[in-house]
Design a protein around this motif. Structure first.
Motif, PDB file in Angstrom:
ATOM      1  N   VAL A 337      28.358 -31.154 -27.321  1.00  0.00           N
ATOM      2  CA  VAL A 337      27.213 -31.398 -26.429  1.00  0.00           C
ATOM      3  C   VAL A 337      27.336 -30.555 -25.166  1.00  0.00           C
ATOM      4  N   LEU A 338      28.531 -30.509 -24.591  1.00  0.00           N
ATOM      5  CA  LEU A 338      28.743 -29.738 -23.361  1.00  0.00           C
ATOM      6  C   LEU A 338      28.500 -28.250 -23.597  1.00  0.00           C
ATOM      7  N   GLY A 339      29.047 -27.716 -24.686  1.00  0.00           N
ATOM      8  CA  GLY A 339      28.810 -26.319 -25.017  1.00  0.00           C
ATOM      9  C   GLY A 339      27.343 -26.031 -25.261  1.00  0.00           C
ATOM     10  N   GLN A 340      26.673 -26.947 -25.954  1.00  0.00           N
ATOM     11  CA  GLN A 340      25.243 -26.803 -26.228  1.00  0.00           C
ATOM     12  C   GLN A 340      24.440 -26.747 -24.934  1.00  0.00           C
ATOM     13  N   GLU A 341      24.799 -27.597 -23.974  1.00  0.00           N
ATOM     14  CA  GLU A 341      24.057 -27.629 -22.711  1.00  0.00           C
ATOM     15  C   GLU A 341      24.263 -26.351 -21.901  1.00  0.00           C
ATOM     16  N   VAL A 342      25.461 -25.791 -21.935  1.00  0.00           N
ATOM     17  CA  VAL A 342      25.703 -24.523 -21.258  1.00  0.00           C
ATOM     18  C   VAL A 342      24.857 -23.417 -21.889  1.00  0.00           C
ATOM     19  N   VAL A 343      24.837 -23.379 -23.215  1.00  0.00           N
ATOM     20  CA  VAL A 343      24.051 -22.366 -23.928  1.00  0.00           C
ATOM     21  C   VAL A 343      22.565 -22.520 -23.621  1.00  0.00           C
ATOM     22  N   LYS A 344      22.062 -23.737 -23.637  1.00  0.00           N
ATOM     23  CA  LYS A 344      20.649 -23.977 -23.343  1.00  0.00           C
ATOM     24  C   LYS A 344      20.291 -23.560 -21.920  1.00  0.00           C
ATOM     25  N   ALA A 345      21.187 -23.872 -20.983  1.00  0.00           N
ATOM     26  CA  ALA A 345      20.914 -23.544 -19.582  1.00  0.00           C
ATOM     27  C   ALA A 345      20.898 -22.037 -19.353  1.00  0.00           C
ATOM     28  N   LEU A 346      21.869 -21.322 -19.925  1.00  0.00           N
ATOM     29  CA  LEU A 346      21.969 -19.883 -19.716  1.00  0.00           C
ATOM     30  C   LEU A 346      20.868 -19.117 -20.448  1.00  0.00           C
ATOM     31  N   SER A 347      20.505 -19.594 -21.619  1.00  0.00           N
ATOM     32  CA  SER A 347      19.466 -18.925 -22.402  1.00  0.00           C
ATOM     33  C   SER A 347      18.064 -19.337 -21.969  1.00  0.00           C
ATOM     34  N   GLN A 348      17.986 -20.386 -21.148  1.00  0.00           N
ATOM     35  CA  GLN A 348      16.713 -20.930 -20.674  1.00  0.00           C
ATOM     36  C   GLN A 348      15.819 -21.328 -21.843  1.00  0.00           C
ATOM     37  N   ARG A 349      16.445 -21.899 -22.847  1.00  0.00           N
ATOM     38  CA  ARG A 349      15.717 -22.303 -24.048  1.00  0.00           C
ATOM     39  C   ARG A 349      15.975 -23.784 -24.331  1.00  0.00           C
ATOM     40  N   ASP A 350      14.913 -24.559 -24.468  1.00  0.00           N
ATOM     41  CA  ASP A 350      14.947 -25.983 -24.804  1.00  0.00           C
ATOM     42  C   ASP A 350      15.298 -26.858 -23.596  1.00  0.00           C
ATOM     43  N   ALA A 351      14.842 -28.094 -23.679  1.00  0.00           N
ATOM     44  CA  ALA A 351      15.008 -29.039 -22.578  1.00  0.00           C
ATOM     45  C   ALA A 351      16.476 -29.425 -22.411  1.00  0.00           C
TER      46      ALA A 351
END
Length: 374
Positions: A337-351
């Motif tokens: 979950v933590l890795g996923q949130e970092v990826v989402k934040a940096l890629s600016q993709r998905d809530a």
């Protein structure tokens, strides 16, 4: 900071990240490819986060840890060889971490994070803190907020784990939604069903959105002593208890129950108690000193709940049995979950998850909720 560098995807990288590009798009992968991340703490949770970020394809990942490898640290940490006992944890993790993806620049830093000057953190687009004290997390979060750097915090205690994220006052991202098709005008069919918009599952559209996050310090200063908060105890599940953050006593982390109420709850154990233990003892509870550590944990529990005006029964007497060491499956879930949130934040993709995630390995479930100014 992710807008400062324009990343170009080579043909080799396009082939390497083909499935990811198909999943979240080329623009998202470019943003990710142009991002440098600092990961503090190379225990079991840190190893999971490192693996996920390296495979996702960030530009660079710095592994920061001053601790040495012990027998216990090898149990949930798959990046460290069993022959590396006595070596620095970050250095011992470097070879296997780099092997996961040669296209990512992986570095090891053996310094204490507490000794790093402010300017050290400014070279990254995201900072992920694991196994750190409350004071350090607040300091780094406040610094990074001034420079638009994403901050993540996380920990695993036995069967339980959490993560927190601060993506700044204005985090922009896009979500992919099914395309809504307007009904065609047909005089022969003017019933209510004909006027309803239809969703085409085969076509999607990108929706731009913005989310606002508060700092860790602000999140920890939410006042839960008012009558409305107290009355919510009646709606709290039996295996949860109301947690009120006492900054002068301990480094608290907040969580919300999944019961739909607005109470502040955590499952069967309190990261607050465990983080105060870490602050007082300079270490986490250890199996080799179980009896002494368990006694101290129960005393901290009693002191904390008494200060809140709550019964110690809200946190079961046997909670100490479930919070020693790191459980590899819990590290995998929380690290995922933590890795996923970092990826989402940096890629600016998905809530993004806003702003706490908490996992209970005893129940095999996790919940997400926001604490801070509404």
């Amino acid at each position: 900071m992710i807008e400062k560098e324009e990343s170009i995807i080579s043909e080799e990288e396009a082939a390497q990240y083909d499935r990811q590009i198909r999943l979240w798009g080329l623009d998202a992968q470019k943003r990710l490819r142009g991002s440098r991340v600092l990961l503090v703490g190379l225990r079991g949770l840190g190893a999971e986060v490192a693996k996920n970020l390296i495979l996702a394809g960030v530009k660079g990942l710095t592994l920061l840890d001053h601790e040495q490898v012990t027998e216990e640290s090898c149990r949930a940490q798959f990046l460290i060889p069993v022959t590396a006992q006595g070596q620095n944890r970050a250095q011992a993790s470097l070879e296997r971490a780099q092997y996961l993806n040669p296209m990512v620049e992986v570095k090891a830093d053996t310094d204490r994070v507490e000794t790093k000057p402010d300017k050290f953190f400014l070279q990254f687009e995201a900072v992920c803190l694991t196994g750190c004290s409350r004071d350090l997390m607040v300091r780094v979060d406040q610094l990074c907020a001034q420079h638009n750097i994403k901050v993540f915090c996380g920990d695993v205690f036995g069967y339980h784990g959490y993560m927190f994220s601060d993506l700044g006052q204005e985090h922009n991202y896009v979500e992919e939604k099914p395309k809504v098709v307007k009904p065609k005008t047909d005089e022969s069919n003017d019933g209510p069903e004909a006027k309803k918009p239809k969703v085409d599952p085969n076509e999607t559209t990108m929706i731009k959105k913005t989310a606002s996050f508060c700092s860790l310090k602000v999140a920890l200063e939410v006042d839960w002593t008012n009558e409305k908060a107290k009355s919510s105890l009646k709606r709290t599940p039996v295996d949860y208890f109301l947690l009120h953050e006492l900054l002068l006593w301990f480094p608290a982390l907040l969580h919300h129950s999944s019961c739909g109420s607005h109470s502040l709850c955590v499952p069967r154990f309190s990261p607050t108690v465990l983080l105060k233990f870490r602050t007082d003892k300079g270490r986490d509870p250890h199996p080799e000193s179980f009896e002494a550590d368990a006694t101290l944990l129960r005393q901290i529990r009693d002191d904390v709940l008494e200060a809140m005006g709550l019964s110690s029964e809200l946190l079961p007497h046997d909670f100490v049995s479930y919070c020693f060491s790191e459980m590899a499956p819990v590290c995998a879930v929380v690290g995922g979950v933590l890795g996923q949130e970092v990826v989402k934040a940096l890629s600016q993709r998905d809530a993004p998850h806003k702003n706490f995630f908490f996992f209970d390995g005893m129940k095999g479930s996790g919940v997400v909720d926001y604490f801070g100014p509404k």
